[in-house]
Enzyme design. Structure first.
Site, PDB file in Angstrom:
ATOM      1  N   GLY A 238      16.693   6.077 -43.667  1.00  0.00           N
ATOM      2  CA  GLY A 238      16.448   4.648 -43.347  1.00  0.00           C
ATOM      3  C   GLY A 238      15.352   3.581 -43.982  1.00  0.00           C
ATOM      4  O   GLY A 238      15.992   2.545 -45.122  1.00  0.00           O
ATOM      5  N   ILE A 584      -2.485  16.926 -39.754  1.00  0.00           N
ATOM      6  CA  ILE A 584      -1.097  17.175 -40.210  1.00  0.00           C
ATOM      7  C   ILE A 584      -0.445  17.583 -39.357  1.00  0.00           C
ATOM      8  O   ILE A 584      -1.237  18.653 -39.204  1.00  0.00           O
ATOM      9  CB  ILE A 584      -1.012  17.680 -41.797  1.00  0.00           C
ATOM     10  CG1 ILE A 584      -1.574  16.862 -42.637  1.00  0.00           C
ATOM     11  CG2 ILE A 584       0.564  18.074 -42.192  1.00  0.00           C
ATOM     12  CD1 ILE A 584      -1.229  15.411 -43.167  1.00  0.00           C
ATOM     13  N   ASN A 586       2.388  19.054 -39.213  1.00  0.00           N
ATOM     14  CA  ASN A 586       3.257  19.928 -39.539  1.00  0.00           C
ATOM     15  C   ASN A 586       3.604  20.305 -41.225  1.00  0.00           C
ATOM     16  O   ASN A 586       3.958  19.012 -41.667  1.00  0.00           O
ATOM     17  CB  ASN A 586       5.269  19.699 -39.101  1.00  0.00           C
ATOM     18  CG  ASN A 586       5.938  20.885 -39.452  1.00  0.00           C
ATOM     19  OD1 ASN A 586       5.840  21.574 -40.453  1.00  0.00           O
ATOM     20  ND2 ASN A 586       6.196  21.698 -38.940  1.00  0.00           N
ATOM     21  N   GLY A 657      -0.250   9.157 -39.622  1.00  0.00           N
ATOM     22  CA  GLY A 657       0.571   8.866 -40.321  1.00  0.00           C
ATOM     23  C   GLY A 657       1.022   8.878 -41.999  1.00  0.00           C
ATOM     24  O   GLY A 657       0.382   8.875 -42.737  1.00  0.00           O
ATOM     25  N   GLY A 659       4.221   8.738 -43.625  1.00  0.00           N
ATOM     26  CA  GLY A 659       5.166   8.083 -44.112  1.00  0.00           C
ATOM     27  C   GLY A 659       5.969   7.305 -45.719  1.00  0.00           C
ATOM     28  O   GLY A 659       6.462   7.595 -46.370  1.00  0.00           O
ATOM     29  N   GLU A 660       4.414   6.581 -45.450  1.00  0.00           N
ATOM     30  CA  GLU A 660       4.947   5.633 -46.841  1.00  0.00           C
ATOM     31  C   GLU A 660       4.107   5.916 -47.418  1.00  0.00           C
ATOM     32  O   GLU A 660       4.082   5.073 -48.580  1.00  0.00           O
ATOM     33  CB  GLU A 660       4.300   4.571 -45.646  1.00  0.00           C
ATOM     34  CG  GLU A 660       5.890   3.750 -45.194  1.00  0.00           C
ATOM     35  CD  GLU A 660       5.853   2.840 -43.447  1.00  0.00           C
ATOM     36  OE1 GLU A 660       6.476   1.781 -44.249  1.00  0.00           O
ATOM     37  OE2 GLU A 660       5.566   3.598 -42.893  1.00  0.00           O
TER      38      GLU A 660
END
Ligand SMILES: Cc1cc2nc3c(=O)[nH]c(=O)nc-3n(C[C@H](O)[C@H](O)[C@H](O)COP(=O)(O)OP(=O)(O)OC[C@H]3O[C@@H](n4cnc5c(N)ncnc54)[C@H](O)[C@@H]3O)c2cc1C
Ligand code: SF4
Lengths: 697, 338
Positions: A238, A584, A586, A657, A659-660
């Site tokens: 996405g 982290i 995973n 986080g 993802g970015e």
């Protein structure tokens, strides 16, 4: 301060729980949802960039055998809310941008729907449009807030005075291009409106959040939450473009309501995605840096100019990372927008930080060069003790360690001199910092039930291919203090408790927090030997909270670039990233996220560019053959590493986080490396071979 | 997208007859270009005639020491053929520089040279395009011209509204190699068989940009012949593109260097694979040092017309193509000396 969960399942390199279904092809995506006798929907798009529809002739389309319905602004249902003009589909004769949907055709097959769409004849009264972003656009305005709710401008001290007196200054303008998210899975919605059913509307939608999706649909159609169910087990990427619904979700719903009892499917084409599902605004960044002779910043300022659409404002927070990245007594950030006759911009992976770590991180390299200080060292010298923006202490900030470890792994100290040549290639190395804020959303609930000897957790979360299916059970297992195999987590359905959008790298932080609250409640209530059917819910707002610290993930990226002396072709033999991103959960899914972000950053550096045709008001290169994303052959050795970071303030998992952050800084590192190889400073992305050609021997 | 009839004739002659009698009929080979165009509405045939199994899928030695390639031979098969790799490296390299493995597995010898331009406006039916819709104008002039022509364009400063304007390039890599190899095209048409020198297959836009080639309606490519190269000849293909793989050429060069002779064909610069005969002439018999090649390219490019555009235009192609030719010839001659 929070006592972190004792990591047993957390931190393990477990395989993706959804991996097998995806590899076997049994994981169903929105457009593939098995439904009985579906009809297909195809949009008709405006071919003028601004104007009014003067006539729509649908007779030829309706005459095609197999066309079930044609909806236009003349016959479409009136929506309950048209406040959001992107969502207010087929409500008026106005065309606000080229590619806007002016009709949809519903037919027995997707081919017939497409044929019907071709047969709809639309006439327009075209008006002169303005779709060209310029730094001196006469209508630049100051938005009230920038995404999601930051101050538009900030200022401290006197930047101008510092610039006038400093030992060294940098004052340059940088620009990033327009980018389209382009997830592999094209946006799609399967919709069923069955007025006699208990839940009349069901949407199988490719979305980053079933609950936010449902809320928007309810608002627009005037429905109650109980009347709508959104289902989305799998998403083929996405990158923010599925973070809010776009026009097609409302069009699919409208089409479904026009053929009650019959499911409809609407799958956008790749070309349609270039005008209908958001994009990243181009940005123009005027940077000012002032430093003393030791390299300590005396001033840092960024003035950003970017665009939004005339019908809906989206103000990318490009200047925000400049507010906190480095220490400096004098600081300024501003954002000005031009509202143009263009499609609606929206979130794209790391809105704000991604473009906003380009100009500043190239400017830092220019400053290092002018000072004769190593760019790694320059960054270390400007390390702020506290968040310069809020004055708060950091929850943890390991930028310096990331820089040092990255330099070590990369062999930075022994890097070749500027202009180094090996055979037909000029070789250059570059560095830049990365940053992303650590966030947790305010709303999310998890429900845990003991069922047939296992713990079943339910939460309406979304897995975009990111790993939620895999990491949430790891968190739940540790929170319940059981084996991972004894936990099942169900996501992607509004039947499960409410969950926040998968965005802002906040999913794991938010849903994981809700899961741990629920697990704690569960144990408090039922102890370690629950009975079948025992069940509790937990909300994220009951999780421990810390407002006293500024929480960010940091990183450093190192890149080696080769530029062909004959042709200017660019290759990237090495790209290394080192990140301090908390614990982290995973390593397998984390590595993919970080490498994925870095790949996208590399893509932004070298290739991605939605070429805006100002005459037509549309993206000229609107498919994946012409809109280039990086391919494997562009890059050699890519590595993502992370520090063993312990942050007791962010949340009970200790996660920040991931993802970015990987996409931030990469493009600057590439530009800096190209400069070292060729002597050319490219300030406008992408770095294409024609821009280095003149510097070659 | 519009419905069409689909036919699978028994043999090539029947296929030709079928297409010849139906003005809006087309041949289908691998479909990697045509099927996209059907979906986009760029091609709107009434009848699609599948010829995939009607021409030879063999590569055979010819009496003169060359090769005959059946039209159904796939790009993958052709690139992998030992004879092609040894005798015509320029062709193998050009094929492998094109598209992706998946596409090359489908793409055919007949279809590849007949693929149509990648001009983004040609592919977008909502914009005027003389090639797609004769007389409608050319949206590319002054638009996104990065992949457009600098040679052989219709006028010095093209008029976007004129019906003859087209600044498109031919996108095939294979075709550039075939042009430098002096290939011959075997064609079967309603009026019988004929042979077309490959260099004459593709057209410049002239006064009718809608026609890419000199093939008449119903003419089917059945094979392509490669004549032998002179003894000791070396050949290479160099493609310069915006990413390392899976992108069309910004410019490309197919070169053959033999005793006293340099042959050059250029891709990405014109409406057809561009045989650089002026440069070849300038280099004939002389030394092929960098300076000489650079000079020869200056001669070749005297008529070059860079196109301005919304993305900065394509003026960079002039130095780029020269640099690429110089480097390619240099590599080949150094190889010869080594
Ligand atoms: C994403 C993408 C990237 C690509 N990248 C490259 C690239 O980098 N370089 C490159 O060179 N190509 C590239 N291609 C194009 C590809 O090489 C062509 O699509 C392919 O070679 C066409 O061959 P085909 O057999 O599939 O032709 P088809 O699509 O079947 O036909 C193409 C045309 O030729 C006609 N035709 C086919 N066979 C015959 C025949 N025997 N006689 C007469 N007419 C015939 C058809 O009617 C049609 O008009 C790319 C394609 C795609 C989709
Ligand atoms: S360059 Fe040729 S193909 Fe492209 S728009 Fe113009 S006429 Fe059409």
């Amino acid at each position: 301060m929070t006592e972190l969960l004792e990591p047993r399942a957390i931190g393990r390199d477990t395989v993706r729980r959804d991996g097998e279904a995806k590899v076997r092809g049994t994981a169903t995506y929105a457009i593939e949802t098995p439904v009985q006798h579906p009809a297909y929907v195809h949009p008709v798009q405006a071919t003028v960039p601004l104007g009014r529809i003067t006539g729509i002739d649908t007779s030829a389309a309706e005459a095609i055998e197999g066309v079930v319905a044609v909806l236009t602004h003349e016959n479409a249902e009136r929506l309950a809310s048209t406040d959001d003009r992107e969502f207010a589909v087929l409500q008026s004769d106005e065309v606000a941008f080229r590619g806007q949907v002016v009709a949809v055709v519903v037919a027995e097959t997707s081919e017939l729907a497409r044929q019907g769409a071709d047969a709809v004849e639309v006439t327009y009264a075209e008006q002169p449009h303005d779709s060209a972003l310029r730094v001196d656009h006469p209508d630049l305005y100051k938005p009230e807030k920038i995404n999601p709710s930051f101050e538009t401008d900030t200022a401290e001290g006197d930047v101008a005075a510092a610039m006038a007196t400093a030992h060294v200054t940098v004052e340059e303008t940088y620009s990033t291009a327009m980018y389209h998210n382009n997830p592999l899975e094209m946006h799609a919605t399967t919709a069923l409106w069955d007025p006699s059913a208990e839940v009349p509307l069901t949407l199988w939608d490719s979305t980053q959040g079933v609950h936010p999706d449902r809320a928007a649909v309810c608002e627009v159609f005037g429905l109650e939450q109980e009347q709508v169910r959104v289902i989305c087990p799998f998403v083929g990427g996405g990158f923010g473009s599925k973070g809010t619904p776009h026009a097609h979700v409302f069009l699919a719903t409208m089409a479904a309501r026009a053929v009650p009892g019959r499911p409809v499917k609407l799958g956008l084409t790749r070309q349609q995605m270039f005008s209908l599902v958001g994009y990243r605004t181009p940005t123009i960044q005027r940077m000012q840096l002032a430093a003393d002779r030791t390299g300590r910043l005396q001033a840092i300022a960024i003035d950003v100019v970017e665009q939004t659409s005339r019908i809906k404002e989206f103000a990318e927070q490009t200047g925000v990372p400049t507010r906190m990245m480095y220490a400096s007594p004098n600081r300024r950030t501003t954002h000005r927008l031009a509202a143009l006759d263009v499609p609606v911009p929206s979130w794209m992976r790391a809105p704000g930080e991604c473009p906003g770590m380009f100009g500043p991180e190239v400017a830092m390299d220019e400053l290092a060069e002018r000072l004769g200080i190593d760019p790694v060292e320059l960054r270390i010298r400007n390390e702020p003790e506290r968040d310069p923006e809020t004055g708060k202490p950091w929850s943890s900030r390991n930028l310096v360690q990331c820089l040092r470890e990255g330099a070590e792994r990369f062999g930075w100290a022994d890097r070749p001199p500027a202009g180094h040549r090996e055979g037909a290639w000029l070789v250059g190395t570059g560095v830049a910092s990365s940053v992303y804020p650590t966030m947790r959303q305010a709303t999310s609930t998890a429900r845990i039930r003991y069922e047939d000897g296992r713990y079943v957790a339910e939460i309406g979360a979304a897995d975009l291919g990111t790993g939620a299916w895999t990491v949430l059970p790891q968190i739940a297992a540790d929170a319940l203090d059981v084996d991972e195999g004894d936990v099942e987590v169900r996501i992607g359905d509004t039947r499960y408790p409410i969950a926040s959008v998968a965005g802002g790298s906040s999913g794991t932080n938010t849903w994981g927090s809700a899961l741990t609250v629920a697990a704690r409640e569960f144990r408090t209530k039922f102890g370690r030997s629950p009975a079948d059917g025992d069940e509790v819910s937990g909300d994220v707002d009951q999780a421990s909270k810390d407002d006293a610290h500024a929480a960010y993930a940091f990183g450093a990226q190192f890149v080696e670039v080769r530029v062909n002396v004959d042709t200017g072709e660019l290759r990237v033999p090495r790209l290394y990233g080192v990140f301090g991103a908390g614990r982290i959960i995973n390593p397998r899914t984390a590595r993919s996220q970080l490498l994925g972000g870095m790949t996208m950053g590399l893509s932004m550096a070298l290739h991605e560019n939605s070429v805006w045709d100002t005459r037509l008001g549309q993206v000229a290169n609107h498919d994946l053959a012409e809109y280039h994303v990086t391919v494997n052959a562009d890059v050699g050795d890519m590595q993502a590493h992370w520090l063993d970071e312990h942050d007791p303030y962010v949340n009970v998992m200790g996660s920040k986080g991931i993802g970015e952050i990987g996409i931030t800084g990469t493009a600057a590192a590439v530009v800096n490396a190209v400069h070292r190889a060729t002597g050319i400073r490219i300030r406008d992305l992408p770095v294409t071979l024609d821009k280095v050609l003149t510097a070659l021997p | 997208m519009k419905p069409f009839a689909f036919a699978r004739p028994a043999d090539a002659a029947e296929a030709v007859a079928t297409v010849a009698t139906e003005p809006r009929a087309v041949f289908l080979a691998g479909g990697t270009n045509l099927v996209d165009h059907l979906k986009l509405g760029v091609a709107r045939p009434d009848l699609v005639v599948d010829v995939r199994r009607l021409t030879s899928r063999e590569i055979t030695d010819t009496a003169d020491g060359g090769l005959r390639i059946g039209a159904a031979v796939t790009n993958s098969e052709l690139a992998a053929d030992r004879r092609v790799r040894e005798r015509y490296p320029v062709l193998a390299q050009a094929l492998l520089a094109g598209a992706t493995g998946q596409l090359r597995n489908l793409a055919t010898t007949g279809g590849n040279p007949l693929q149509r331009t990648r001009c983004v406006y040609f592919q977008d039916v909502s914009t005027p395009c003389n090639k797609r819709e004769p007389g409608s104008g050319c949206s590319a002039v002054g638009g996104y011209t990065r992949y457009h022509a600098i040679l052989g364009t219709s006028a010095a400063l093209p008029d976007p509204t004129a019906p003859e304007t087209c600044i498109a390039t031919h996108p095939s890599d294979m075709a550039v190699a075939l042009a430098v190899l002096d290939a011959q095209v075997q064609v079967l048409g309603p009026a019988g068989a004929r042979t077309i020198p490959f260099a004459e297959l593709h057209r410049l836009p002239g006064d009718d940009p809608s026609r890419d080639t000199v093939l008449e309606h119903g003419e089917l490519i059945t094979a392509i012949d490669l004549p032998p190269l002179p003894a000791g000849a070396r050949s290479a293909y160099r493609k310069v593109r915006d990413r390392a793989s899976y992108a069309f050429a910004l410019v490309s060069v197919a070169a053959v260097v033999a005793d006293g002779e340099v042959r050059l064909a250029l891709g990405g610069v014109a409406h057809k694979p561009w045989r650089a005969s002026r440069a070849e002439e300038a280099l004939r018999g002389g030394p092929v040092a960098d300076d000489a090649v650079r000079h020869a390219m200056d001669v070749e490019l005297t008529t070059a017309q860079p196109q301005p555009g919304v993305d900065g235009g394509n003026g960079f192609k002039i130095p780029l193509v020269t640099r690429t030719v110089v480097a390619t010839v240099r590599d080949l001659t150094q190889e010869t000396q080594a």
